[in-house]
Design a protein around this motif. Structure first.
Motif: not given
Length: 237
Positions: A109-110, A112-118, A183-188
């Motif tokens: 859930r990229p 959501h995860y990125l927003a959680a730390f935005s 890393l997995l979100i930005h570089m799968p």
């Protein structure tokens, strides 16, 4: 002694909760595909055929709505970890499953995860930054406490190094999980960048390796004696 009164939810309150839930479900759909940038009150109104003014009755701003989604993500994460770290597993397996589940849910859930730390501030608290009290009240803080509790349990069982500060250890573990998740979100295909002697490494296999490495670090024979200032000298324990 008189029995305490039980109050039933009124029809109006039930309708309010139903509409609020429908708004959140629609926001979740939009957010999952388009991220925080694609979510707006107007876009949401189009998605569920409501007027923007009707949505504002339930959420005062887009920021408030996004805060709800952030909290919902960490609630989902904790539910996944709770399911993963069932008591029937050996403690070592529970620890590694906890680490792997965090990374997996974040990567799945990229948005959501990125927003959680935005941002460090939240619309709910109305403050910039996260002091410990505010952090503890958030689902994010509760997720952190789950990691700290796992470290403390390992110390009580004699599995983990007893001289570690469990909260500093939990911060380090979270930083490690967070790093791989990003890393997995930005570089799968990050795990596949450098094949090992046996060929290409899958994401699952690399995540297993990463979780194993984190678990082993908690059993290290040396710990850093001074934190966070001064000379950081390893000390035998």
């Amino acid at each position: 002694m008189s029995q305490p009164l039980e109050f039933e939810t009124s029809p109006a309150e039930r309708r309010r909760q139903k509409v609020r839930g429908a708004i959140l479900e629609a926001a979740e759909r939009v957010f999952s595909v388009e991220g925080e940038a694609g979510l707006s009150i107007r876009r949401l109104a189009e998605e569920i055929d409501y007027s923007p003014s009707a949505i504002y009755k339930y959420f005062g701003s887009k920021e408030e709505l996004v805060d709800e989604l952030k909290e919902a993500f960490f609630s989902r994460l904790m539910e996944s970890v709770d399911h993963a770290v069932i008591e029937s597993l050996a403690f070592d397996d529970r620890v590694k499953m906890c680490f792997k589940t965090y990374i997996r849910v974040a990567a799945e859930r990229p948005h959501h995860y990125l927003a959680a730390f935005s941002s460090l501030g939240t619309a709910r608290s109305g403050t910039q930054g996260e002091d410990w009290a505010n952090f503890q009240d958030m689902k994010k803080g509760q997720a952190f406490n789950m990691v700290a509790s796992l470290v403390q349990e390992g110390q009580q069982k004699g599995v983990f190094c007893p001289d570690m500060d469990p909260f500093q250890a939990a911060k380090s573990l979270w930083a490690s999980m967070h790093g791989l998740a990003l890393l997995l979100i930005h570089m799968p295909r990050f795990p596949e960048l450098m094949p090992n002697a046996h060929g290409v490494v899958s994401t699952d296999a690399f995540t297993d390796f990463h979780a194993e490495l984190m678990a082993r670090s908690l059993r290290a024979a040396t710990v850093v004696s001074t934190f966070p200032s001064g000379k950081n000298e390893p000390t035998d324990v």
